[in-house]
Design a protein around this motif. Structure first.
Motif, PDB file in Angstrom:
ATOM      1  N   GLN A  69       0.841  -1.187   0.000  1.00  0.00           N
ATOM      2  CA  GLN A  69       0.000   0.000   0.000  1.00  0.00           C
ATOM      3  C   GLN A  69       0.883   1.246   0.000  1.00  0.00           C
ATOM      4  OE1 GLN A  69      -3.153  -0.630  -0.327  1.00  0.00           O
ATOM      5  NE2 GLN A  69      -4.009   1.409  -0.201  1.00  0.00           N
ATOM      6  N   GLY A  70       0.538   2.199  -0.845  1.00  0.00           N
ATOM      7  CA  GLY A  70       1.258   3.461  -0.914  1.00  0.00           C
ATOM      8  C   GLY A  70       0.413   4.596  -0.357  1.00  0.00           C
ATOM      9  N   ASN A  71       0.741   5.813  -0.754  1.00  0.00           N
ATOM     10  CA  ASN A  71      -0.023   6.977  -0.299  1.00  0.00           C
ATOM     11  C   ASN A  71      -0.233   7.994  -1.409  1.00  0.00           C
ATOM     12  OD1 ASN A  71       2.514   8.021  -0.547  1.00  0.00           O
ATOM     13  ND2 ASN A  71       2.760   8.563   1.600  1.00  0.00           N
ATOM     14  N   PHE A  72      -0.178   7.536  -2.662  1.00  0.00           N
ATOM     15  CA  PHE A  72      -0.370   8.408  -3.821  1.00  0.00           C
ATOM     16  C   PHE A  72      -1.810   8.283  -4.292  1.00  0.00           C
ATOM     17  CE2 PHE A  72      -0.086   9.180  -8.469  1.00  0.00           C
ATOM     18  CZ  PHE A  72       0.323  10.493  -8.424  1.00  0.00           C
ATOM     19  N   ASP A  73      -2.649   9.217  -3.894  1.00  0.00           N
ATOM     20  CA  ASP A  73      -4.082   9.166  -4.219  1.00  0.00           C
ATOM     21  C   ASP A  73      -4.382  10.121  -5.365  1.00  0.00           C
ATOM     22  OD1 ASP A  73      -6.807   8.966  -4.308  1.00  0.00           O
ATOM     23  OD2 ASP A  73      -7.116   9.430  -2.189  1.00  0.00           O
ATOM     24  N   THR A  74      -4.731   9.560  -6.512  1.00  0.00           N
ATOM     25  CA  THR A  74      -5.019  10.382  -7.688  1.00  0.00           C
ATOM     26  C   THR A  74      -6.498  10.714  -7.843  1.00  0.00           C
ATOM     27  OG1 THR A  74      -5.265   8.423  -9.086  1.00  0.00           O
ATOM     28  CG2 THR A  74      -3.080   9.414  -8.967  1.00  0.00           C
ATOM     29  N   VAL A  75      -7.336  10.173  -6.976  1.00  0.00           N
ATOM     30  CA  VAL A  75      -8.775  10.314  -7.175  1.00  0.00           C
ATOM     31  C   VAL A  75      -9.429  11.210  -6.127  1.00  0.00           C
ATOM     32  CG1 VAL A  75     -10.945   9.053  -7.361  1.00  0.00           C
ATOM     33  CG2 VAL A  75      -8.867   8.068  -8.309  1.00  0.00           C
ATOM     34  N   THR A  76      -9.233  10.905  -4.849  1.00  0.00           N
ATOM     35  CA  THR A  76      -9.858  11.682  -3.782  1.00  0.00           C
ATOM     36  C   THR A  76      -9.355  13.119  -3.844  1.00  0.00           C
ATOM     37  OG1 THR A  76      -9.832   9.702  -2.407  1.00  0.00           O
ATOM     38  CG2 THR A  76     -10.256  11.782  -1.287  1.00  0.00           C
ATOM     39  N   GLY A  77     -10.198  14.054  -3.688  1.00  0.00           N
ATOM     40  CA  GLY A  77      -9.777  15.449  -3.672  1.00  0.00           C
ATOM     41  C   GLY A  77      -9.731  16.105  -5.043  1.00  0.00           C
ATOM     42  N   CYS A  78      -9.951  15.346  -6.100  1.00  0.00           N
ATOM     43  CA  CYS A  78      -9.997  15.967  -7.424  1.00  0.00           C
ATOM     44  C   CYS A  78     -11.254  16.826  -7.534  1.00  0.00           C
ATOM     45  CB  CYS A  78     -10.009  14.910  -8.526  1.00  0.00           C
ATOM     46  SG  CYS A  78      -8.424  14.142  -8.790  1.00  0.00           S
ATOM     47  N   LYS A  79     -11.103  17.944  -8.187  1.00  0.00           N
ATOM     48  CA  LYS A  79     -12.220  18.880  -8.312  1.00  0.00           C
ATOM     49  C   LYS A  79     -12.937  18.724  -9.643  1.00  0.00           C
ATOM     50  CE  LYS A  79     -10.018  22.144  -5.270  1.00  0.00           C
ATOM     51  NZ  LYS A  79      -9.497  23.484  -5.074  1.00  0.00           N
ATOM     52  N   TYR A  80     -12.617  17.683 -10.358  1.00  0.00           N
ATOM     53  CA  TYR A  80     -13.230  17.436 -11.657  1.00  0.00           C
ATOM     54  C   TYR A  80     -13.569  15.956 -11.768  1.00  0.00           C
ATOM     55  CZ  TYR A  80      -8.474  15.913 -12.547  1.00  0.00           C
ATOM     56  OH  TYR A  80      -7.255  15.286 -12.462  1.00  0.00           O
ATOM     57  N   SER A  81     -14.257  15.609 -12.803  1.00  0.00           N
ATOM     58  CA  SER A  81     -14.632  14.219 -13.035  1.00  0.00           C
ATOM     59  C   SER A  81     -13.391  13.420 -13.442  1.00  0.00           C
ATOM     60  CB  SER A  81     -15.686  14.154 -14.140  1.00  0.00           C
ATOM     61  OG  SER A  81     -16.018  12.831 -14.433  1.00  0.00           O
ATOM     62  N   VAL A  82     -13.075  12.402 -12.682  1.00  0.00           N
ATOM     63  CA  VAL A  82     -11.887  11.592 -12.930  1.00  0.00           C
ATOM     64  C   VAL A  82     -12.215  10.519 -13.969  1.00  0.00           C
ATOM     65  CG1 VAL A  82     -10.200  10.035 -11.871  1.00  0.00           C
ATOM     66  CG2 VAL A  82     -11.095  11.986 -10.574  1.00  0.00           C
ATOM     67  N   PRO A  83     -11.389  10.402 -15.012  1.00  0.00           N
ATOM     68  CA  PRO A  83     -11.617   9.339 -15.998  1.00  0.00           C
ATOM     69  C   PRO A  83     -11.520   7.969 -15.325  1.00  0.00           C
ATOM     70  CG  PRO A  83      -9.955  10.892 -16.775  1.00  0.00           C
ATOM     71  CD  PRO A  83     -10.230  11.221 -15.344  1.00  0.00           C
ATOM     72  N   SER A  84     -12.249   7.012 -15.824  1.00  0.00           N
ATOM     73  CA  SER A  84     -12.223   5.669 -15.256  1.00  0.00           C
ATOM     74  C   SER A  84     -10.874   5.010 -15.539  1.00  0.00           C
ATOM     75  CB  SER A  84     -13.347   4.811 -15.850  1.00  0.00           C
ATOM     76  OG  SER A  84     -13.025   4.440 -17.181  1.00  0.00           O
ATOM     77  N   PHE A  85     -10.598   3.941 -14.817  1.00  0.00           N
ATOM     78  CA  PHE A  85      -9.357   3.203 -15.049  1.00  0.00           C
ATOM     79  C   PHE A  85      -9.327   2.632 -16.462  1.00  0.00           C
ATOM     80  CE2 PHE A  85     -12.233   0.001 -13.393  1.00  0.00           C
ATOM     81  CZ  PHE A  85     -11.948  -1.131 -14.126  1.00  0.00           C
ATOM     82  N   LEU A  86     -10.498   2.320 -17.029  1.00  0.00           N
ATOM     83  CA  LEU A  86     -10.558   1.831 -18.407  1.00  0.00           C
ATOM     84  C   LEU A  86     -10.220   2.939 -19.398  1.00  0.00           C
ATOM     85  CD1 LEU A  86     -13.761  -0.390 -18.176  1.00  0.00           C
ATOM     86  CD2 LEU A  86     -11.387  -1.170 -18.377  1.00  0.00           C
ATOM     87  N   ASP A  87     -10.699   4.154 -19.130  1.00  0.00           N
ATOM     88  CA  ASP A  87     -10.362   5.291 -19.994  1.00  0.00           C
ATOM     89  C   ASP A  87      -8.861   5.538 -20.009  1.00  0.00           C
ATOM     90  OD1 ASP A  87     -13.045   5.773 -20.608  1.00  0.00           O
ATOM     91  OD2 ASP A  87     -13.288   7.222 -18.978  1.00  0.00           O
ATOM     92  N   ILE A  88      -8.250   5.501 -18.828  1.00  0.00           N
ATOM     93  CA  ILE A  88      -6.808   5.722 -18.731  1.00  0.00           C
ATOM     94  C   ILE A  88      -6.055   4.573 -19.399  1.00  0.00           C
ATOM     95  CG2 ILE A  88      -4.852   5.973 -17.141  1.00  0.00           C
ATOM     96  CD1 ILE A  88      -6.725   8.425 -17.263  1.00  0.00           C
TER      97      ILE A  88
END
Length: 110
Positions: A69-88
């Motif tokens: 487990q790390g601590n790099f959170d790319t999703v929580t706290g984003c102020k915009y709609s996050v692309p899905s893991f499939l989109d990425i």
């Protein structure tokens, strides 16, 4: 690149993104931990693994490669709609196809 290879890269890139989000790690850390041989194995198994849930396959990969487990959170706290893991995953697979020389796709990913 064949259509099967495109699908395999799309699957593996999406899986890497999914694992990175689940474990709060950078995608590059996931790829380094899995390594070139592990990526090649994931690509080889992709045709079968895509029939399973991402949750199941990611749990197996996390366990097998000892991804912590790390601590790099790319999703929580984003102020915009996050692309899905499939989109990425799709975006990364397109970039690999566009940037890699023929036969060097794995190196481009790793």
């Amino acid at each position: 690149m064949t259509e099967k290879e495109r699908n395999d890269y799309f699957y593996v890139c999406s899986l890497i993104e999914y694992i990175a989000r689940e474990t709060l790690n950078h995608r590059s850390d996931i790829v380094k931990t899995i390594g070139k041989e592990g990526i090649e194995k994931l690509l080889h198994d992709a045709e079968v693994d895509h029939c399973l849930s991402f949750e199941q396959v990611s749990d197996e990969v996390i366990s097998y490669y000892g991804i912590e487990q790390g601590n790099f959170d790319t999703v929580t706290g984003c102020k915009y709609s996050v692309p899905s893991f499939l989109d990425i995953g799709k975006l990364y697979s397109i970039m690999i196809e566009d940037c890699a020389n023929s036969g060097e796709e794995v190196q481009e990913l790793t």
